[in-house]
Design a protein around this motif. Structure first.
Motif, short mmCIF file in Angstrom:
data_model
loop_
_atom_site.label_atom_id
_atom_site.label_comp_id
_atom_site.label_asym_id
_atom_site.label_seq_id
_atom_site.Cartn_x
_atom_site.Cartn_y
_atom_site.Cartn_z
N ALA A 175 5.47 32.86 69.86
CA ALA A 175 4.39 32.01 69.36
C ALA A 175 4.95 30.79 68.64
O ALA A 175 4.46 29.66 68.81
CB ALA A 175 3.49 32.81 68.43
N GLY A 176 5.99 30.98 67.85
CA GLY A 176 6.60 29.86 67.15
C GLY A 176 7.24 28.86 68.11
O GLY A 176 7.12 27.65 67.94
N ALA A 177 7.91 29.37 69.14
CA ALA A 177 8.54 28.48 70.12
C ALA A 177 7.48 27.71 70.90
O ALA A 177 7.65 26.53 71.20
CB ALA A 177 9.40 29.30 71.07
N THR A 231 7.07 23.54 70.96
CA THR A 231 7.20 22.74 72.18
C THR A 231 5.87 22.19 72.68
O THR A 231 5.85 21.41 73.63
CB THR A 231 7.84 23.57 73.31
N LEU A 232 4.77 22.56 72.07
CA LEU A 232 3.45 22.14 72.53
C LEU A 232 3.28 20.63 72.60
O LEU A 232 2.76 20.12 73.60
CB LEU A 232 2.37 22.77 71.66
N LEU A 267 2.31 18.76 76.14
CA LEU A 267 1.10 17.94 76.30
C LEU A 267 1.45 16.54 76.76
O LEU A 267 0.75 15.95 77.58
CB LEU A 267 0.33 17.90 74.98
N GLN A 268 2.55 15.98 76.24
CA GLN A 268 2.98 14.66 76.66
C GLN A 268 3.33 14.66 78.14
O GLN A 268 2.98 13.75 78.88
CB GLN A 268 4.18 14.22 75.83
N MET A 269 4.02 15.70 78.59
CA MET A 269 4.38 15.80 80.01
C MET A 269 3.13 15.96 80.87
O MET A 269 3.04 15.39 81.97
CB MET A 269 5.32 16.97 80.23
#
Length: 116
Positions: A16-18, A22-23, A27-29
């Motif tokens: 969950a932390g990872a 990286t969220l 989202l940018q990608m």
């Protein structure tokens, strides 16, 4: 109030932390922001192929660079049917043993600038 993390909850909390870390990049990608379109595909592989010739590939990881670098007569679709790649049409030769195939190849551009 403090809570202790047991060994069964640790992998879930770590995942969950990872994911949260990286969220923003994901989202940018997904929106295509910051993507350069200079015509160069860069690919990272976690292997070091010993050969690039697909005829000499002997290990499973060596097949991926061969697939990415070289075209074949046909390619497989998602439903495992043969689709054209270099060949536009093919048929079995009508010989006595039915051991031959006849392929019609597509024309290649005469220079690199014509492909664009």
């Amino acid at each position: 109030m403090t809570s202790k993390l047991n060994r069964r909850d640790f992998p879930t909390a770590t995942a969950a932390g990872a994911t949260l870390a990286t969220l923003p990049g994901l989202l940018q990608m997904a929106h295509g922001e910051g993507i350069q379109t200079d015509g160069t595909l860069r690919l990272a592989l976690d292997i070091t192929p010993s050969v690039l010739n697909p005829m000499l590939s002997r290990l499973n990881p060596e097949y991926l660079p061969g697939e990415l670098l070289h075209s074949g007569l046909t390619t497989l679709a998602a439903d495992m049917s043969a689709q054209p790649d270099l060949a536009t049409d093919w048929s079995a030769n009508a010989n006595a043993n039915a051991t031959g195939w006849l392929f019609s190849l597509r024309e290649m551009p005469s220079s690199r600038t014509e492909r664009r």
